[in-house]
Design an enzyme around this catalytic site. Sequence first.
Site, PDB file in Angstrom:
ATOM      1  N   CYS A 123       0.831  -1.206   0.000  1.00  0.00           N
ATOM      2  CA  CYS A 123       0.000   0.000   0.000  1.00  0.00           C
ATOM      3  C   CYS A 123       0.866   1.256   0.000  1.00  0.00           C
ATOM      4  CB  CYS A 123      -0.961  -0.011   1.185  1.00  0.00           C
ATOM      5  SG  CYS A 123      -0.161   0.249   2.783  1.00  0.00           S
ATOM      6  N   ALA A 166       2.909   1.753   3.060  1.00  0.00           N
ATOM      7  CA  ALA A 166       4.076   0.864   3.080  1.00  0.00           C
ATOM      8  C   ALA A 166       5.226   1.472   2.264  1.00  0.00           C
ATOM      9  CB  ALA A 166       3.709  -0.511   2.528  1.00  0.00           C
ATOM     10  N   ARG A 208      11.946  -5.212   5.892  1.00  0.00           N
ATOM     11  CA  ARG A 208      12.749  -5.143   4.663  1.00  0.00           C
ATOM     12  C   ARG A 208      14.237  -5.387   4.895  1.00  0.00           C
ATOM     13  NH1 ARG A 208      11.488  -2.885  -0.234  1.00  0.00           N
ATOM     14  NH2 ARG A 208      13.154  -1.368  -0.158  1.00  0.00           N
ATOM     15  N   HIS A 216       6.188   6.307  -2.157  1.00  0.00           N
ATOM     16  CA  HIS A 216       7.560   6.784  -2.377  1.00  0.00           C
ATOM     17  C   HIS A 216       7.526   8.268  -2.738  1.00  0.00           C
ATOM     18  CE1 HIS A 216       8.163   2.483  -4.163  1.00  0.00           C
ATOM     19  NE2 HIS A 216       8.191   2.449  -2.850  1.00  0.00           N
TER      20      HIS A 216
HETATM   21  S1  SF4 Z   1      -1.484  -1.486   6.007  1.00  0.00           S
HETATM   22 FE1  SF4 Z   1      -2.601   0.184   7.031  1.00  0.00          FE
HETATM   23  S2  SF4 Z   1      -2.273   1.928   5.681  1.00  0.00           S
HETATM   24 FE2  SF4 Z   1      -1.770   0.119   4.444  1.00  0.00          FE
HETATM   25  S3  SF4 Z   1      -3.699  -0.453   3.367  1.00  0.00           S
HETATM   26 FE3  SF4 Z   1      -3.644  -1.602   5.319  1.00  0.00          FE
HETATM   27  S4  SF4 Z   1      -4.794  -0.292   6.762  1.00  0.00           S
HETATM   28 FE4  SF4 Z   1      -4.225   1.001   5.050  1.00  0.00          FE
END
Ligand code: SF4
Length: 546
Positions: free
Chosen positions: A65, A68, A99, A199
């Site tokens: 996502c 992330a 990572r 990013h």
């Molecule tokens: S990890 Fe957290 S920020 Fe990323 S899609 Fe899931 S809920 Fe949303």
Amino acid sequence: MSSAAKKLVNWTPTDIKADMLAKYPPKVARKRASQILINEALGNETPEITANVRTIPGIITMRGCTYAGCKGVILGPTRDIVNITHGPIGCGFYSWLTRRNQTDASAEGAENFMPYCFSTDMQDQDIIFGGEKKLQAAIQEAYDLFHPKAIAVFATCPVGLIGDDIHAVARKMKAKFGDCNVFAFSCEGYKGVSQSAGHHIANNKIFSEVVGENDAEKPGQFKINLLGEYNIGGDGFEIDRILKKCGITNISTFSGNSTYDQFASAHKADLSAVMCHRSINYVADMLETKFGIPWIKVNFIGAKSTAKSLRKIAEYFGDPGLTARVEEVIAEEMPAVDAVVSDVLPRTTGKTAMLFVGGSRAHHYQDLFAEMGMKTVAAGYEFAHRDDYEGRHVIPNLKVDADSRNIEEIEVEADEKRYAPRKTSEEMARLEAAGLKFKEYDGLIPDMDHRTLVVDDLNQYEAEKLVEIMRPDVFCAGIKEKFSIQKLGIPMKQLHSYDSGGPYAGFQGAVNFYHEIDRLVNSRVWSYMKAPWQETPELSATYVWE
Ligand code: SF4
């Protein structure tokens, strides 16, 4: 003809593509067809691929996502910024140390907050009544405990949905502290189609809030920034070792083994060397526009690519002493590499690999496989854009859709006081005429063999299909794919986190990679993947409708 029978004859790339799409509903098949390309690149003619578009709901994507990409990829490797995830604990926990970014905090007084997982741990009542007070308290607590140079706040999906103003909280706390830079990222997971958006959000903010903050002169005759290198498994350490040996000073790495001060001093370098084009090319552009620092594309994955990149850097500086030193270093390092290559080549030549990773790794690692005589039969990126596949010449024609508009573009102008072109236009023209390319990247497709497969945003189903049809000798992707691929009897190498291995960059990294891939592709263990009951089942049954 059944799949099993057809495997005995030669599959053409057209057959493979058709088979990958056969099970999809027509609309899904149409969309995916534009992201699966049979490479027919000829000279400057690169076929067009669809990339950086939403994953179709229901498909199990390999992507991460936006949060992330922002917190995990870009800010995760920086050791002296306290990174607070504003959200429920899961987002912070699962983006914590996954990572394998390494850092060297051995210097006297060096801070390292990377082993900590900071989160506001939002609960139901925070979602209902708002989480700003909780965030403010978390920032205060982090400041009181650690007195860091900077605190960064990352928004997760629920924070964007309830509308907490994280930027107002950050501004308020920055003004209150006076000696700690507090800034926030609107990097909610849903913000873009992949981690690439994260990013961009991270780099824009680091550029506007941190780069240029430290004007102190940096020592060194040949000063560079290394952009898009994340020190996974110690890659950055190996690159730094080589640069140092050559007499090249690395002012800042974005962002492997980085510190706040490195980012703040990036404008003091005289050249930006870009590793991962996808995650950072716009920072290289902004450094050039604002401070006059030119950029070139480099690749330190693969021994030959490392040597080539060092020669490019030396060519840019044009100093005979540096050029001679770079040649000495290459001559010193290559015998150890060549010895391992000639040892493994008889066992690895002719083996095949598939690479589905990152925004640049699926391209860079093809050099390492080529050095081992291995052919990449299919490759693609999780989160790349068309320019990463086809080359930067397509950038003016890229469609700006609603998803890309969602990501802020910052306007950068030449800094009134600090803009200083590092080379005159005549010098740049001379270097270009001699073959040094600035601001240029030709992408993955032209480097892949004719009639190989290029697949954008490969998903779980297609990965298994490809493996079933083509049976590569090694499959490279991330942790989400690892075990499903291994269950098919194919060795799987993680190229996000390197499993427990690395470094693979530079000369010593190449040697590590050759040894590891040799072991993987020649291990007999993969032929024992069938459980006894799969070969001689004692019971069999059919569904009533069969
Ligand atoms: S990890 Fe957290 S920020 Fe990323 S899609 Fe899931 S809920 Fe949303």
